[in-house]
Design an enzyme around this catalytic site. Structure first.
Site, PDB file in Angstrom:
ATOM      1  N   ASP A 101      -6.333   1.531   5.644  1.00  0.00           N
ATOM      2  CA  ASP A 101      -6.530   2.955   5.937  1.00  0.00           C
ATOM      3  C   ASP A 101      -6.803   3.161   7.430  1.00  0.00           C
ATOM      4  O   ASP A 101      -7.238   2.245   8.128  1.00  0.00           O
ATOM      5  CB  ASP A 101      -7.718   3.508   5.141  1.00  0.00           C
ATOM      6  CG  ASP A 101      -7.445   3.500   3.654  1.00  0.00           C
ATOM      7  OD1 ASP A 101      -6.269   3.537   3.264  1.00  0.00           O
ATOM      8  OD2 ASP A 101      -8.423   3.448   2.888  1.00  0.00           O
TER       9      ASP A 101
HETATM   10  N1  URA Z   1      -8.986  -0.491   0.123  1.00  0.00           N
HETATM   11  C1  URA Z   1      -9.278   0.700   0.695  1.00  0.00           C
HETATM   12  O1  URA Z   1      -9.888   1.565   0.074  1.00  0.00           O
HETATM   13  N2  URA Z   1      -8.877   0.906   1.951  1.00  0.00           N
HETATM   14  C2  URA Z   1      -8.230  -0.019   2.693  1.00  0.00           C
HETATM   15  O2  URA Z   1      -7.911   0.230   3.848  1.00  0.00           O
HETATM   16  C3  URA Z   1      -7.948  -1.248   2.085  1.00  0.00           C
HETATM   17  C4  URA Z   1      -8.341  -1.458   0.792  1.00  0.00           C
END
Ligand code: URA
Length: 241
Positions: A101
């Site tokens: 993310d």
């Molecule tokens: N899980 C998440 O919630 N975000 C990420 O960036 C990676 C795994």
């Protein structure tokens, strides 16, 4: 020798499916002769063209990046914001393997090797990814059990995971939990904690299979070694079924 459509996709022409279409549309010549059958086998010594333009295999590149927070995990951004690609010094068309993310930091692999990327992100492949999550609240052992044994997200239970409390900050009511998962569902870690009523305040991926962030500082990258690439391939093959 390999099948023409696979060879073309490895040259970066298009996805394997799209390459099949291109072949069937008679756009591909091998040694000057139109080949419109999908089973045709070729090798590096063949002269191959698409729309009369020569295509050649590219050097494969593999990088590990310590992704900072607030960086987009894609090849291009329509608003011209910084992407993970901006952190890698190459002219090759590389892309991230899986996603982190915008606000997640940590270990990200990038490559132009579609085959390895497919193997590592395929649902049947059980590569372990370890995250360190700072969450709002004091986690209890029942919830650690829940994280490890599966939580229903969008009607589907998450696979077995490993969860370990790293630290509890009683004064500020925060917990630090290491969560190791083998899947790669959208926002999986945040959603797993979210389903138990915890908000993830910070998230960092610390491990991807045997790879760690050792010797990398935030924003730094390096090329993977041949040994590491081979190990990723071997593990991917072993763990798929
Ligand atoms: N899980 C998440 O919630 N975000 C990420 O960036 C990676 C795994």
């Amino acid at each position: 020798m390999e099948r023409l459509q696979k060879y073309l996709s490895e040259c970066g022409v298009a996805s394997r499916r799209k390459c099949e279409e291109i072949i069937l549309n008679k756009k591909v010549k091998v040694n000057g002769k139109i080949i419109d059958e999908l089973g045709h086998k070729v090798s590096d010594s063949d002269y191959i063209t698409v729309n009369d333009i020569e295509v050649k295999k590219k050097e494969k590149e593999y990088y590990i990046l310590y992704k900072p927070e607030k960086v987009i995990c894609s090849v291009k951004d329509e608003k011209n914001r910084t992407t993970v690609i901006d952190y890698i010094n190459t002219n090759e068309k590389i892309f991230p393997i899986g996603r982190l993310d915008y606000d997640t930091s940590g270990l990200l692999l990038l490559t132009n090797d579609g085959e390895l990327a497919n193997m590592l992100t395929h649902p049947s492949h059980k590569v372990e990814k370890k995250y360190l999550a700072k969450i709002d609240g004091i986690i209890n052992l029942k919830d650690i059990y829940m994280l490890e044994n599966g939580i229903v997200l969008d009607g589907i239970k998450t696979k077995k995971a490993k969860a370990k409390i790293q630290k509890i900050d009683k004064k500020n009511k925060k917990s630090f939990v290491e969560l190791t998962i083998t899947e790669g569902r959208n926002h999986q870690v945040k959603n797993m904690f979210g389903a138990l009523g915890y908000k993830v305040l910070k998230l960092k991926r610390t491990n991807y299979d045997f790879l760690t962030l050792k010797n990398l500082s935030i924003g730094q990258s390096r090329k993977l070694t041949i040994k590491e690439i081979k190990k990723l391939y071997n593990n991917a093959k072993e763990k798929s079924f």
